[in-house]
Write a protein that holds these residues in place. Structure first.
Motif, PDB file in Angstrom:
ATOM      1  N   GLY A   6       0.851  -1.183   0.000  1.00  0.00           N
ATOM      2  CA  GLY A   6       0.000   0.000   0.000  1.00  0.00           C
ATOM      3  C   GLY A   6       0.886   1.231   0.000  1.00  0.00           C
ATOM      4  N   ASN A   7       0.300   2.384   0.198  1.00  0.00           N
ATOM      5  CA  ASN A   7       1.099   3.614   0.254  1.00  0.00           C
ATOM      6  C   ASN A   7       2.151   3.482   1.349  1.00  0.00           C
ATOM      7  N   PRO A   8       3.436   3.619   1.032  1.00  0.00           N
ATOM      8  CA  PRO A   8       4.480   3.417   2.040  1.00  0.00           C
ATOM      9  C   PRO A   8       4.411   4.406   3.201  1.00  0.00           C
ATOM     10  N   LEU A   9       3.662   5.486   3.035  1.00  0.00           N
ATOM     11  CA  LEU A   9       3.530   6.449   4.117  1.00  0.00           C
ATOM     12  C   LEU A   9       2.272   6.204   4.953  1.00  0.00           C
ATOM     13  N   SER A  10       1.720   5.021   4.818  1.00  0.00           N
ATOM     14  CA  SER A  10       0.594   4.608   5.653  1.00  0.00           C
ATOM     15  C   SER A  10       1.093   3.652   6.732  1.00  0.00           C
ATOM     16  N   VAL A  11       0.550   3.782   7.924  1.00  0.00           N
ATOM     17  CA  VAL A  11       0.928   2.895   9.020  1.00  0.00           C
ATOM     18  C   VAL A  11       0.509   1.459   8.732  1.00  0.00           C
ATOM     19  N   TYR A  12      -0.407   1.261   7.805  1.00  0.00           N
ATOM     20  CA  TYR A  12      -0.900  -0.070   7.490  1.00  0.00           C
ATOM     21  C   TYR A  12      -0.070  -0.776   6.407  1.00  0.00           C
ATOM     22  N   SER A  13       0.902  -0.077   5.826  1.00  0.00           N
ATOM     23  CA  SER A  13       1.673  -0.646   4.720  1.00  0.00           C
ATOM     24  C   SER A  13       2.996  -1.225   5.201  1.00  0.00           C
ATOM     25  N   ARG A  14       3.434  -2.237   4.476  1.00  0.00           N
ATOM     26  CA  ARG A  14       4.735  -2.833   4.757  1.00  0.00           C
ATOM     27  C   ARG A  14       5.302  -3.426   3.467  1.00  0.00           C
ATOM     28  N   PRO A  15       6.586  -3.723   3.454  1.00  0.00           N
ATOM     29  CA  PRO A  15       7.171  -4.292   2.239  1.00  0.00           C
ATOM     30  C   PRO A  15       6.562  -5.653   1.910  1.00  0.00           C
ATOM     31  N   GLU A  16       6.252  -5.851   0.638  1.00  0.00           N
ATOM     32  CA  GLU A  16       5.787  -7.157   0.174  1.00  0.00           C
ATOM     33  C   GLU A  16       6.925  -7.913  -0.498  1.00  0.00           C
ATOM     34  N   MET A  17       7.746  -7.173  -1.242  1.00  0.00           N
ATOM     35  CA  MET A  17       8.934  -7.761  -1.876  1.00  0.00           C
ATOM     36  C   MET A  17      10.060  -6.738  -1.825  1.00  0.00           C
ATOM     37  N   VAL A  18      11.292  -7.242  -1.682  1.00  0.00           N
ATOM     38  CA  VAL A  18      12.467  -6.367  -1.670  1.00  0.00           C
ATOM     39  C   VAL A  18      13.536  -6.989  -2.559  1.00  0.00           C
ATOM     40  N   TRP A  19      14.006  -6.194  -3.517  1.00  0.00           N
ATOM     41  CA  TRP A  19      15.104  -6.610  -4.384  1.00  0.00           C
ATOM     42  C   TRP A  19      16.364  -5.804  -4.031  1.00  0.00           C
ATOM     43  N   ILE A  20      17.511  -6.438  -4.029  1.00  0.00           N
ATOM     44  CA  ILE A  20      18.793  -5.760  -3.870  1.00  0.00           C
ATOM     45  C   ILE A  20      19.673  -6.154  -5.049  1.00  0.00           C
ATOM     46  N   ASP A  21      20.093  -5.171  -5.818  1.00  0.00           N
ATOM     47  CA  ASP A  21      20.829  -5.421  -7.064  1.00  0.00           C
ATOM     48  C   ASP A  21      20.075  -6.419  -7.945  1.00  0.00           C
ATOM     49  N   GLY A  22      18.767  -6.246  -7.994  1.00  0.00           N
ATOM     50  CA  GLY A  22      17.947  -7.059  -8.882  1.00  0.00           C
ATOM     51  C   GLY A  22      17.648  -8.458  -8.391  1.00  0.00           C
ATOM     52  N   ALA A  23      18.174  -8.838  -7.235  1.00  0.00           N
ATOM     53  CA  ALA A  23      17.907 -10.167  -6.670  1.00  0.00           C
ATOM     54  C   ALA A  23      16.777 -10.056  -5.655  1.00  0.00           C
ATOM     55  N   LEU A  24      15.788 -10.909  -5.765  1.00  0.00           N
ATOM     56  CA  LEU A  24      14.666 -10.895  -4.828  1.00  0.00           C
ATOM     57  C   LEU A  24      15.143 -11.467  -3.497  1.00  0.00           C
ATOM     58  N   MET A  25      15.302 -10.575  -2.517  1.00  0.00           N
ATOM     59  CA  MET A  25      15.858 -10.967  -1.218  1.00  0.00           C
ATOM     60  C   MET A  25      14.777 -11.198  -0.164  1.00  0.00           C
ATOM     61  N   TYR A  26      13.572 -10.691  -0.406  1.00  0.00           N
ATOM     62  CA  TYR A  26      12.477 -10.894   0.551  1.00  0.00           C
ATOM     63  C   TYR A  26      11.157 -10.938  -0.187  1.00  0.00           C
ATOM     64  N   ASP A  27      10.340 -11.908   0.194  1.00  0.00           N
ATOM     65  CA  ASP A  27       8.990 -12.031  -0.344  1.00  0.00           C
ATOM     66  C   ASP A  27       8.090 -12.408   0.826  1.00  0.00           C
ATOM     67  N   ALA A  28       7.176 -11.518   1.180  1.00  0.00           N
ATOM     68  CA  ALA A  28       6.315 -11.755   2.335  1.00  0.00           C
ATOM     69  C   ALA A  28       5.491 -13.023   2.185  1.00  0.00           C
ATOM     70  N   LYS A  29       5.270 -13.463   0.948  1.00  0.00           N
ATOM     71  CA  LYS A  29       4.456 -14.655   0.715  1.00  0.00           C
ATOM     72  C   LYS A  29       5.280 -15.933   0.654  1.00  0.00           C
ATOM     73  N   ASP A  30       6.598 -15.801   0.791  1.00  0.00           N
ATOM     74  CA  ASP A  30       7.493 -16.964   0.707  1.00  0.00           C
ATOM     75  C   ASP A  30       8.421 -16.968   1.918  1.00  0.00           C
ATOM     76  N   PRO A  31       8.074 -17.695   2.978  1.00  0.00           N
ATOM     77  CA  PRO A  31       8.892 -17.689   4.201  1.00  0.00           C
ATOM     78  C   PRO A  31      10.343 -18.109   3.985  1.00  0.00           C
ATOM     79  N   LYS A  32      10.592 -18.869   2.930  1.00  0.00           N
ATOM     80  CA  LYS A  32      11.960 -19.327   2.678  1.00  0.00           C
ATOM     81  C   LYS A  32      12.832 -18.216   2.093  1.00  0.00           C
ATOM     82  N   ARG A  33      12.199 -17.188   1.551  1.00  0.00           N
ATOM     83  CA  ARG A  33      12.974 -16.123   0.909  1.00  0.00           C
ATOM     84  C   ARG A  33      13.210 -14.984   1.896  1.00  0.00           C
TER      85      ARG A  33
END
Length: 463
Positions: free
Chosen positions: A419-446
């Motif tokens: 959601g809007n990152p400036l909302s208290v209800y929002s959080r990261p769903e996916m995070v890429w670092i140098d194009g590599a998917l380092m976090y996926d909220a829907k994938d506990p292994k990632r």
């Protein structure tokens, strides 16, 4: 990519990291002739995790430099941002595509003031490695030599806060606390493997109550604010003399602390200055002019609003909190409108953490500061506020040419928010670092998990 223990070990074999220096009691290493610069010790061995060409479409994009695109597309390939544009932006075939309808994309969040690793979790005395509180000036120490890569705080900052890069600083007990280091927020067995490639070092300095309290109670100088300035100035005089000897072509004795200070005078190491009161910040700016160096940012800076024009005219950023105040006298005259007044005056604003929990919600801290400004009639757009968390810290760290905004050719450090990152209800769903998917909220292994968090074997498991 799955962050199992074996997978992490395999990925991290090539990784490693770099360095920092300092002064005061001369640490004699060798006598050398200054023919040419030696290679930097403790070099970065950072290598990006493997990624795939990826496009995120149908998202609201905040590009990190104050721009906004509705229903946009972000395309990344080869670890870099390839293109950013509107709904008509072409997307190559046969790549990973994520539909982000109703979601938002920003550059990775950058925390300019963190002590993760040198004050790691769990917070026990054995982990207290951030302050070399043995002398008022210790520029010879390097924060990276205290950083524990397995601090669970790194993965929390990634998953909960979307933090992709961060500066680790020594503490503020000392007038000159040592070199800082900039890290990529990836799991690595070594600090060199996290070290941001090509990022300049910083020198942590502190003014005000902390140094005079720590040393004054021991009957040592400084015990007053005038003592703080006197010790600083005398040390810079020594640094000038050292630099002159270094450049003379004659033999000289290496001094680790003086090497750091000479690096500042050379313009190669930035000044990151812990300072609360406006009058002291003004004095530090005058001292910087006296000795020919530049302050990149004042940290905490709760009274920056009093000298916003002076900071603007000197090109100095203020790394501030939204509303921390009153925990000591020099933090008493803080106001929650600090960031908004600075922004309204044309000065550089950064929201920082200085805390292992607050680093997980810098987006919310920025939103609070924005709302405080709005209540006094200062309107600041969401896109501009995101800049406080991305491009501005990158600029103050000297890495804005590499990261901090979604521009083609820059590192693909990207956060998809639910959601809007400036909302208290929002959080990261996916995070890429140098194009590599380092976090996926829907994938506990990632999600990287350090060996420390895996626990200890029970008695029955020990062979």
């Amino acid at each position: 990519m799955t962050f199992t223990r074996k997978a992490i070990a395999a990925c991290l074999l090539p990784l490693s990291m770099a360095a920092c220096t300092s002064t005061e009691k001369p640490a004699t290493v060798s006598t050398v002739k200054p023919v040419e610069k030696a290679p930097a010790p403790f070099p970065s061995t950072y290598k990006a995790y493997p990624g795939v060409a990826t496009a995120i479409r149908n998202v609201t994009i905040y590009d990190g430099e104050g721009g906004k695109i509705d229903n946009g597309v972000v395309f990344m390939s080869g670890g870099k941002i390839s293109s950013v544009g509107g709904p008509d932006t072409p997307i190559p075939a046969d790549i990973a595509v994520f539909d982000g309808a109703g979601k938002y994309v920003t550059p990775g969040i950058i925390d300019i003031h963190s002590h993760l690793g040198d004050y790691p979790t769990p917070s026990v005395e054995a982990h207290s490695d951030g302050n070399e509180a043995t002398s008022p000036t210790t520029p010879e120490v390097w924060a990276e030599h205290s950083v524990w890569p397995q601090d669970p705080g790194f993965s929390r900052a990634l998953a909960n806060g979307g933090v992709t890069s961060l500066q680790i600083l020594p503490g503020s007990a000392n007038l000159m606390g040592g070199r800082s280091v900039v890290l990529k927020n990836v799991y690595s067995r070594t600090i060199q493997g996290m070290k941001f490639p090509g990022a300049p070092y910083g020198l942590k300095m502190a003014c005000g109550e902390n140094p005079k309290r720590v040393y004054g109670t021991k009957g040592r100088m400084p015990s007053t604010r005038m003592g703080n300035l006197a010790v600083n100035r005398q040390t810079w005089i020594k640094a000038q003399e050292y630099r002159k000897k270094r450049d003379s072509g004659k033999e000289f004795t290496r001094d680790l602390g003086m090497e750091t200070l000479a690096g500042v005078l050379d313009g190669e190491i930035s000044i990151q200055n812990h300072c609360y009161r406006a009058d002291e910040m003004a004095l530090v700016l005058d001292m910087a002019k006296e000795f020919g160096y530049k302050v990149a940012a004042f940290h905490h800076a709760v009274e920056s609003y009093k000298i916003a024009d002076l900071l603007r005219d000197n090109g100095v950023c203020s790394a501030v909190w939204a509303d921390w105040w009153g925990f000591k006298m020099e933090a008493y005259d803080a106001i929650p409108e600090n960031a908004a007044i600075l922004q309204n005056s044309g000065a550089c604003v950064i929201i920082h953490s200085d805390d292992e929990n607050q680093i997980q919600r810098l987006n919310q801290e920025a939103a609070k500061a924005q709302a405080d400004g709005r209540r006094m009639g200062i309107q600041i757009s969401d896109a501009e506020v995101i800049k406080w968390l991305t491009y501005n810290p990158a600029k103050a760290l000297g890495i804005a040419d590499k990261t901090g905004s979604l521009k083609p050719g820059k590192m693909a450090d990207v956060v998809l928010w639910n959601g809007n990152p400036l909302s208290v209800y929002s959080r990261p769903e996916m995070v890429w670092i140098d194009g590599a998917l380092m976090y996926d909220a829907k994938d506990p292994k990632r999600r990287p998990v350090s060996d420390f968090e895996l626990g200890q074997p029970g008695e029955g498991d020990v062979k």
